[in-house]
Design an enzyme around this catalytic site. Structure first.
Site, PDB file in Angstrom:
ATOM      1  N   THR A  33    -118.272  15.303  11.722  1.00 47.57           N
ATOM      2  CA  THR A  33    -119.389  14.545  12.282  1.00 47.57           C
ATOM      3  C   THR A  33    -120.439  15.481  12.866  1.00 47.57           C
ATOM      4  O   THR A  33    -121.623  15.395  12.514  1.00 47.57           O
ATOM      5  CB  THR A  33    -118.856  13.608  13.390  1.00 47.57           C
ATOM      6  N   THR A  34    -120.013  16.373  13.723  1.00 52.64           N
ATOM      7  CA  THR A  34    -120.937  17.284  14.401  1.00 52.64           C
ATOM      8  C   THR A  34    -121.633  18.198  13.396  1.00 52.64           C
ATOM      9  O   THR A  34    -122.810  18.515  13.554  1.00 52.64           O
ATOM     10  CB  THR A  34    -120.157  18.121  15.443  1.00 52.64           C
ATOM     11  N   TYR A 125    -108.778  11.175   9.081  1.00 48.32           N
ATOM     12  CA  TYR A 125    -109.778  11.234  10.161  1.00 48.32           C
ATOM     13  C   TYR A 125    -110.197   9.801  10.487  1.00 48.32           C
ATOM     14  O   TYR A 125    -110.959   9.178   9.754  1.00 48.32           O
ATOM     15  CB  TYR A 125    -110.952  12.087   9.677  1.00 48.32           C
ATOM     16  N   LYS A 155    -106.644  12.758  12.907  1.00 49.05           N
ATOM     17  CA  LYS A 155    -107.697  13.074  13.877  1.00 49.05           C
ATOM     18  C   LYS A 155    -108.198  11.731  14.351  1.00 49.05           C
ATOM     19  O   LYS A 155    -108.764  10.957  13.577  1.00 49.05           O
ATOM     20  CB  LYS A 155    -108.814  13.882  13.226  1.00 49.05           C
ATOM     21  N   SER A 157    -110.569   9.660  16.503  1.00 48.89           N
ATOM     22  CA  SER A 157    -111.828   9.616  17.260  1.00 48.89           C
ATOM     23  C   SER A 157    -112.163   8.179  17.626  1.00 48.89           C
ATOM     24  O   SER A 157    -113.110   7.583  17.115  1.00 48.89           O
ATOM     25  CB  SER A 157    -112.972  10.229  16.441  1.00 48.89           C
ATOM     26  N   ASP A 183    -113.542  13.498  23.729  1.00 46.01           N
ATOM     27  CA  ASP A 183    -113.373  14.615  24.657  1.00 46.01           C
ATOM     28  C   ASP A 183    -113.280  14.168  26.117  1.00 46.01           C
ATOM     29  O   ASP A 183    -112.544  14.756  26.900  1.00 46.01           O
ATOM     30  CB  ASP A 183    -114.521  15.618  24.478  1.00 46.01           C
ATOM     31  N   GLU A 184    -114.026  13.111  26.463  1.00 47.00           N
ATOM     32  CA  GLU A 184    -114.050  12.638  27.851  1.00 47.00           C
ATOM     33  C   GLU A 184    -112.751  11.937  28.247  1.00 47.00           C
ATOM     34  O   GLU A 184    -112.522  11.662  29.416  1.00 47.00           O
ATOM     35  CB  GLU A 184    -115.265  11.715  28.085  1.00 47.00           C
ATOM     36  N   VAL A 198    -109.914  17.725  18.723  1.00 44.89           N
ATOM     37  CA  VAL A 198    -111.055  18.148  17.902  1.00 44.89           C
ATOM     38  C   VAL A 198    -112.265  17.425  18.471  1.00 44.89           C
ATOM     39  O   VAL A 198    -112.265  16.200  18.568  1.00 44.89           O
ATOM     40  CB  VAL A 198    -110.891  17.734  16.418  1.00 44.89           C
ATOM     41  N   SER A 200    -116.781  17.689  19.691  1.00 41.23           N
ATOM     42  CA  SER A 200    -118.067  18.398  19.703  1.00 41.23           C
ATOM     43  C   SER A 200    -118.257  19.238  20.965  1.00 41.23           C
ATOM     44  O   SER A 200    -118.870  20.296  20.919  1.00 41.23           O
ATOM     45  CB  SER A 200    -119.204  17.380  19.593  1.00 41.23           C
TER      46      SER A 200
HETATM   47  C1  LIG Z   1    -118.641  10.276  17.604  1.00 46.09           C
HETATM   48  C2  LIG Z   1    -118.485  11.752  17.860  1.00 46.09           C
HETATM   49  O1  LIG Z   1    -119.391  12.508  17.594  1.00 46.09           O
HETATM   50  N1  LIG Z   1    -117.349  12.125  18.399  1.00 46.09           N
HETATM   51  C3  LIG Z   1    -117.060  13.518  18.682  1.00 46.09           C
HETATM   52  C4  LIG Z   1    -116.688  13.680  20.143  1.00 46.09           C
HETATM   53  O2  LIG Z   1    -116.430  15.032  20.390  1.00 46.09           O
HETATM   54  C5  LIG Z   1    -117.812  13.208  21.072  1.00 46.09           C
HETATM   55  O3  LIG Z   1    -119.011  13.891  20.764  1.00 46.09           O
HETATM   56  C6  LIG Z   1    -117.474  13.467  22.537  1.00 46.09           C
HETATM   57  O4  LIG Z   1    -116.255  12.863  22.863  1.00 46.09           O
HETATM   58  C7  LIG Z   1    -118.572  12.954  23.474  1.00 46.09           C
HETATM   59  O5  LIG Z   1    -118.615  11.561  23.455  1.00 46.09           O
HETATM   60  C8  LIG Z   1    -115.937  14.006  17.797  1.00 46.09           C
HETATM   61  O6  LIG Z   1    -114.888  13.079  17.752  1.00 46.09           O
HETATM   62  C9  LIG Z   1    -116.464  14.250  16.389  1.00 46.09           C
HETATM   63  C10 LIG Z   1    -115.858  15.420  15.768  1.00 46.09           C
HETATM   64  O7  LIG Z   1    -114.918  15.964  16.227  1.00 46.09           O
HETATM   65  C11 LIG Z   1    -116.437  15.926  14.522  1.00 46.09           C
HETATM   66  O8  LIG Z   1    -117.431  16.653  14.597  1.00 46.09           O
HETATM   67  O9  LIG Z   1    -115.913  15.607  13.458  1.00 46.09           O
END
Ligand SMILES: CC(=O)N[C@@H]([C@@H](O)[C@H](O)[C@H](O)CO)[C@@H](O)CC(=O)C(=O)O
Length: 302
Positions: A33-34, A125, A155, A157, A183-184, A198, A200
């Site tokens: 995603t990121t 995922y 994974k 999310s 992450d939160e 995993v 961002s």
């Molecule tokens: C919807 C989204 O972008 N979710 C992020 C989280 O890391 C998210 O940015 C973080 O928890 C802040 O809300 C990850 O789950 C995405 C991720 O790991 C990826 O880049 O594949």
């Protein structure tokens, strides 16, 4: 200009060193995603994967490549390519335009992709908010190993901790990897049995998150919670400003000093105002190493 629309492959090697040395991050999830994996062409995805695997050699523990796509054939091509270049695993999201309507159809799709890389560990995922495929992960996992012999884990999310907890609880004997992606909420997921994360924010809060993981390991839950609350203060702040992949990219540039460039359309570059506010918050929380704030850092959380 044109350069703004092309991937700057040349900074990936530098970024590997940054993640390992400055953030303590040793496993990478590529083209997710990121990384805007679904906004890249197949040839770009292949080159990005190659660059991470090559530059990460002897530095990173694992490089997992996301190979999900709407076209099964493209997904298989990427899976096979990941195997050829020596990636450590592949991951796949649910196809999100013409969607699988039940668990069995989804597994049939995943199985066909996994079969294109029969020697690589396979991860599903689960990211229902973005794919729109709301089939619960706990259901997808039920019996999946019989259908996909390389199935290695998930994974996850999503914020549904009932679903996540049941994924762990129902697969205790199987040694799957349960990689959490919100992450939160990572600390809650660790309590539920997450085996990894995993996300961002680990691009720039990796070090901080590792401190939380260490506190959790030594069963110092009050300090683990302090770390999680600190991370939440930052995420809550940026969420209120409007937070997504573009904003993540701006923060990654700010904290690492390595230019990530703008996102690709349909995403829009984060505003200057966002970046300034995020920077001030990172400083006040003591998340930026060159902390030159003398006053106003009452909430510093180191
Ligand atoms: C919807 C989204 O972008 N979710 C992020 C989280 O890391 C998210 O940015 C973080 O928890 C802040 O809300 C990850 O789950 C995405 C991720 O790991 C990826 O880049 O594949």
């Amino acid at each position: 200009g044109k350069w703004e629309r092309e991937i700057n492959f040349s900074v990936i090697g530098q970024y590997v060193d940054y993640l390992v040395k400055e953030q303590g991050v040793k496993n990478i999830f590529v083209n997710g995603t990121t990384g805007e994996g679904l906004s890249l062409s197949i040839s770009e995805r292949r080159r990005v994967a190659e660059e991470w695997v090559t530059k990460g050699r002897n530095k990173l523990d694992q490089v997992v490549i996301h190979v999900g796509a709407l076209s099964l054939k493209e997904s298989q091509e990427l899976a096979q390519h990941a195997a050829e270049i020596g990636a450590d695993g592949i991951a796949v999201i649910a196809p999100f335009f013409l969607k699988p309507w039940n668990k069995d159809v989804l597994i049939n799709f995943l199985k066909e992709v996994a079969a294109a890389a029969p020697a690589l560990p396979f991860y599903y995922y689960h990211i229902p908010a973005l794919t729109g495929v709301k089939i619960r992960a706990e259901e997808v996992l039920d019996g999946i190993q019989e259908k996909i012999p390389t199935f290695q884990g998930l994974k996850f999310s999503d914020t549904d901790l009932l679903d996540f907890g049941q994924c762990v609880d129902q697969n205790r004997q199987r040694q799957f990897a349960f990689l959490f992606g919100v992450d939160e909420q990572l600390l809650s997921a660790l309590v539920m049995g997450a085996t990894g994360a995993v996300g961002s924010t680990y691009n720039y809060l990796g070090k901080k998150t590792n401190q939380m993981l260490e506190a959790f390991e030594r069963k110092d839950f009050s300090s683990a919670l302090n770390h999680q609350f600190c991370i939440q203060r930052f995420i809550n702040f940026v969420v209120k400003l409007g937070f997504g992949v573009s904003q993540t990219k701006a923060i990654m540039t700010l904290v690492s000093g390595i230019p990530m460039g703008p996102p690709r359309l349909p995403l829009q570059k984060a505003s200057r105002e966002f970046t300034d506010n995020a920077e001030a918050k990172l400083r006040s929380l003591d998340f930026l190493s060159f902390n030159d704030l003398k006053d106003g850092n009452l909430e510093a959380c180191s």
